[in-house]
Design an enzyme around this catalytic site. Structure first.
Site, mmCIF file in Angstrom:
data_model
loop_
_atom_site.group_PDB
_atom_site.id
_atom_site.type_symbol
_atom_site.label_atom_id
_atom_site.label_comp_id
_atom_site.label_asym_id
_atom_site.label_seq_id
_atom_site.Cartn_x
_atom_site.Cartn_y
_atom_site.Cartn_z
ATOM 1 N N ASP A 109 -46.948 63.708 13.875
ATOM 2 C CA ASP A 109 -45.751 63.091 13.304
ATOM 3 C C ASP A 109 -45.889 62.977 11.794
ATOM 4 O O ASP A 109 -46.827 62.352 11.296
ATOM 5 C CB ASP A 109 -45.515 61.708 13.928
ATOM 6 C CG ASP A 109 -44.080 61.233 13.693
ATOM 7 O OD1 ASP A 109 -43.185 62.082 13.504
ATOM 8 O OD2 ASP A 109 -43.860 60.011 13.694
ATOM 9 N N HIS B 50 -37.251 56.819 3.509
ATOM 10 C CA HIS B 50 -37.899 55.988 4.531
ATOM 11 C C HIS B 50 -39.260 55.490 4.020
ATOM 12 O O HIS B 50 -39.572 54.307 4.136
ATOM 13 C CB HIS B 50 -38.080 56.796 5.815
ATOM 14 C CG HIS B 50 -38.901 56.103 6.862
ATOM 15 N ND1 HIS B 50 -38.435 55.016 7.574
ATOM 16 C CD2 HIS B 50 -40.165 56.331 7.307
ATOM 17 C CE1 HIS B 50 -39.379 54.617 8.417
ATOM 18 N NE2 HIS B 50 -40.439 55.389 8.277
ATOM 19 N N GLU C 99 -37.222 55.272 15.728
ATOM 20 C CA GLU C 99 -37.254 56.081 14.506
ATOM 21 C C GLU C 99 -36.450 57.351 14.760
ATOM 22 O O GLU C 99 -36.724 58.088 15.713
ATOM 23 C CB GLU C 99 -38.698 56.423 14.098
ATOM 24 C CG GLU C 99 -39.461 55.188 13.627
ATOM 25 C CD GLU C 99 -40.772 55.513 12.914
ATOM 26 O OE1 GLU C 99 -41.331 56.603 13.136
ATOM 27 O OE2 GLU C 99 -41.227 54.653 12.127
ATOM 28 N N GLU D 244 -35.686 60.898 14.204
ATOM 29 C CA GLU D 244 -36.451 62.020 13.670
ATOM 30 C C GLU D 244 -35.939 63.346 14.231
ATOM 31 O O GLU D 244 -35.299 63.396 15.272
ATOM 32 C CB GLU D 244 -37.945 61.889 14.035
ATOM 33 C CG GLU D 244 -38.555 60.569 13.584
ATOM 34 C CD GLU D 244 -40.078 60.584 13.561
ATOM 35 O OE1 GLU D 244 -40.687 61.680 13.573
ATOM 36 O OE2 GLU D 244 -40.663 59.483 13.531
ATOM 37 N N ASP E 36 -39.319 58.260 17.744
ATOM 38 C CA ASP E 36 -40.700 57.763 17.692
ATOM 39 C C ASP E 36 -40.647 56.233 17.793
ATOM 40 O O ASP E 36 -40.705 55.526 16.794
ATOM 41 C CB ASP E 36 -41.337 58.222 16.372
ATOM 42 C CG ASP E 36 -42.733 57.677 16.161
ATOM 43 O OD1 ASP E 36 -43.402 57.344 17.153
ATOM 44 O OD2 ASP E 36 -43.141 57.582 14.985
ATOM 45 N N ARG F 78 -43.404 47.297 15.518
ATOM 46 C CA ARG F 78 -43.717 47.042 14.107
ATOM 47 C C ARG F 78 -44.764 45.959 13.906
ATOM 48 O O ARG F 78 -45.539 46.009 12.941
ATOM 49 C CB ARG F 78 -42.439 46.660 13.356
ATOM 50 C CG ARG F 78 -41.356 47.718 13.376
ATOM 51 C CD ARG F 78 -41.826 49.021 12.772
ATOM 52 N NE ARG F 78 -40.741 50.006 12.730
ATOM 53 C CZ ARG F 78 -40.925 51.291 12.439
ATOM 54 N NH1 ARG F 78 -42.141 51.751 12.163
ATOM 55 N NH2 ARG F 78 -39.907 52.119 12.432
ATOM 56 N N GLN G 98 -48.008 47.522 14.679
ATOM 57 C CA GLN G 98 -48.297 48.467 13.597
ATOM 58 C C GLN G 98 -48.860 47.742 12.369
ATOM 59 O O GLN G 98 -49.843 48.182 11.764
ATOM 60 C CB GLN G 98 -47.008 49.210 13.231
ATOM 61 C CG GLN G 98 -47.172 50.310 12.193
ATOM 62 C CD GLN G 98 -45.839 51.026 11.910
ATOM 63 O OE1 GLN G 98 -44.820 50.754 12.543
ATOM 64 N NE2 GLN G 98 -45.854 51.938 10.958
ATOM 65 N N LYS H 31 -47.376 53.218 18.367
ATOM 66 C CA LYS H 31 -46.532 54.404 18.446
ATOM 67 C C LYS H 31 -46.695 55.184 19.743
ATOM 68 O O LYS H 31 -45.803 55.930 20.131
ATOM 69 C CB LYS H 31 -46.910 55.358 17.301
ATOM 70 C CG LYS H 31 -46.745 54.771 15.910
ATOM 71 C CD LYS H 31 -45.328 54.929 15.446
ATOM 72 C CE LYS H 31 -45.206 54.680 13.961
ATOM 73 N NZ LYS H 31 -43.832 54.978 13.507
ATOM 74 N N THR I 117 -42.571 58.492 23.221
ATOM 75 C CA THR I 117 -41.821 59.275 22.243
ATOM 76 C C THR I 117 -40.769 60.038 23.034
ATOM 77 O O THR I 117 -41.105 60.694 24.017
ATOM 78 C CB THR I 117 -42.730 60.270 21.495
ATOM 79 O OG1 THR I 117 -43.808 59.554 20.880
ATOM 80 C CG2 THR I 117 -41.966 61.056 20.447
ATOM 81 N N GLU J 287 -35.830 49.217 8.424
ATOM 82 C CA GLU J 287 -35.113 49.336 7.157
ATOM 83 C C GLU J 287 -33.746 48.662 7.207
ATOM 84 O O GLU J 287 -33.358 47.961 6.276
ATOM 85 C CB GLU J 287 -34.931 50.821 6.813
ATOM 86 C CG GLU J 287 -36.236 51.562 6.592
ATOM 87 C CD GLU J 287 -36.053 53.054 6.843
ATOM 88 O OE1 GLU J 287 -35.590 53.743 5.929
ATOM 89 O OE2 GLU J 287 -36.367 53.520 7.947
HETATM 90 MN MN MN Z 1 -42.432 58.436 13.111
#
Ligand code: MN
Length: 441
Positions: free
Chosen positions: A141, A148, A213, A215, A247, A251, A254, A267, A271, A387
């Site tokens: 990834d 971002h 996420e 992507e 993804d 948080r 993380q 993560k 996915t 975000e």
């Molecule tokens: Mn990602």
């Protein structure tokens, strides 16, 4: 031989199909798209096999192979479609995949002689089930959106949001292939170590900051031998096609675990990818110049050439939609949370491939790359809740009166992607959806 970036007869906007649903305005899968998936009739227990999307139908390519309708390279590529995953087709490279695409385009267009023979090989997409298109051996990834990276960096490191390497190399981490799932996978809220602010010790709890996420996924086609590297000018010859990729990210997990070695359990619990893989060739009409502000340094020479500058980027519109359990119960449609475009990516697909192999690392057919969250420069173009809600400080109001900072149990997140350009047929990606279930006891 055509290269993925060149236009050919399969892109002709005047083409229509004998499959009527492919000709409706705004469809994702007109005859100019022809994306591939691994599918079987839902609930059948049959082997998966390759299919190509046309309108709201899927054409069974293993069955088509049985009719032996093509000759030469197209027939060779069609033979690879009888496998339960697309790895064999991907491994053949863009020349053979392109020959198959051209033959399918001819067989599915309105004036095709083969229509009567092919019609029994169609299955409504709504009656199909899918698996991940390839057996994914490795999943990497990237972090290719500077918007971002800057927004997230600001939350985690207000003093230095963008680390010094960012503008020089496509940053990435090695993800986990075992938990890549096709759209429709619903998963329990993961647990992890959380370190509450001011606490003396961490706790093991269900994540409180579950996020998505937005992507773009990249399926590798032809691989490279270990010890060799893929030059930028050849990089797209190693790409089979693109899909949507979510993804999912915890948080709070993380934030506690990511230093110094990067993402891990935050993560790798799930996915989600879309079932349909849109070939690079289908995306040729939507190539755009790859640009950076004049104030920014050009990349090192191995990541930079004139062809990339002219058409290295792809204008793929990306969108995130959310519906909560309450919204579904009330019959309300999903609510759009944000929209961005892949053309804003700081790094291109070709640059990711080239950098990934610059040290001699080998990529294999069916390997999956994620582009990293694709956020645009505007706040409404943020590709994650992290975000959109400023790290959970500003809740988003939903149409039914609910609000969200991060995902709640029962929330379903759906990614969409499509390309549109005046004078060309729209090319869509379908969707990648997943629902958050309550944490396991
Ligand atoms: Mn990602």
């Amino acid at each position: 031989m055509s290269t993925p970036g060149e236009l050919n007869a399969t892109h002709d906007p005047r083409l229509s199909s004998w499959v009527a649903s492919a000709n409706a305005p705004g469809v994702d899968f007109p005859v100019q798209n022809l994306p591939f998936a691994a599918f079987r009739p839902a609930g059948s227990g049959q082997n998966f096999r390759a299919g190509v999307a046309i309108g709201d139908q899927v054409l069974d390519l293993a069955a088509l192979h049985g009719l032996a309708p093509f000759a030469g390279p197209a027939a060779q590529a069609l033979a690879a479609c009888a496998h339960p995953s697309l790895n064999a087709l991907m491994a053949l490279g863009p020349e053979l995949a392109g020959a198959l695409r051209a033959a399918l385009s001819g067989a599915l267009r309105s004036d095709a002689m083969a229509a009567a023979r092919l019609r029994p090989l169609l299955l409504p997409q709504a009656a199909a089930e899918y698996r991940v298109a390839a057996d994914v051996g490795d999943y990497t990834d990237f972090y290719a959106s500077i918007h971002h990276a800057t927004a997230v960096g600001r939350l985690f490191r207000p003093d230095s949001p963008l680390l010094p390497n960012y503008k020089w190399l496509p940053v990435a981490y090695h993800g986990r292939a075992s938990s890549v799932r096709v759209s429709g996978y619903d998963f329990p809220r993961p647990r992890g170590q959380l370190m509450p602010p001011g606490a003396a010790r961490p706790e093991l709890l269900p994540t409180r900051k579950l996020d998505y996420e937005l992507e773009v996924g990249v399926f590798v086609g032809r691989g490279n031998v270990q010890g060799s590297r893929v030059l930028l000018a050849e990089a797209e010859q190693h790409v089979f096609g693109l899909c949507l990729l979510n993804d999912w990210s915890a948080r709070d997990v993380q934030a506690w675990e990511y230093q110094p070695l990067g993402p891990f359990l935050a993560k790798n619990f799930a996915t989600t990818v879309s079932p349909w893989v849109v070939t690079l060739e289908a995306l040729a009409p939507f190539r755009v110049p790859w640009t950076r502000p004049a104030s920014e340094p050009p990349p090192l020479a191995y990541l930079h050439d004139e062809a990339s500058r002219q058409a290295g980027a792809i204008d793929i519109q990306l969108e995130v939609r959310l519906d909560t359990a309450r919204m579904r119960a009330a019959g309300m449609p999903p609510q759009r949370l944000s929209r961005s475009t892949f053309r804003d990516s700081w790094w291109t697909v070709a640059q990711m491939i080239t950098h990934h192999t610059v040290n001699g690392c080998n990529l294999n057919p069916g390997d999956l790359l994620g582009s990293g969250t694709q956020s645009g420069p505007l706040p409404a173009q943020a590709g994650s809740l992290l975000e959109l809600t400023a790290g959970g400080r500003q809740a988003i109001a939903l149409a039914d009166g609910e609000s969200r900072t991060f995902l709640a149990d029962g929330d379903r997140v759906t990614l969409h992607g499509w390309c549109e350009r005046e004078g060309y047929a729209r090319v869509g990606f379908g969707e990648a959806a997943g629902t958050v279930l309550p944490a396991l006891p």
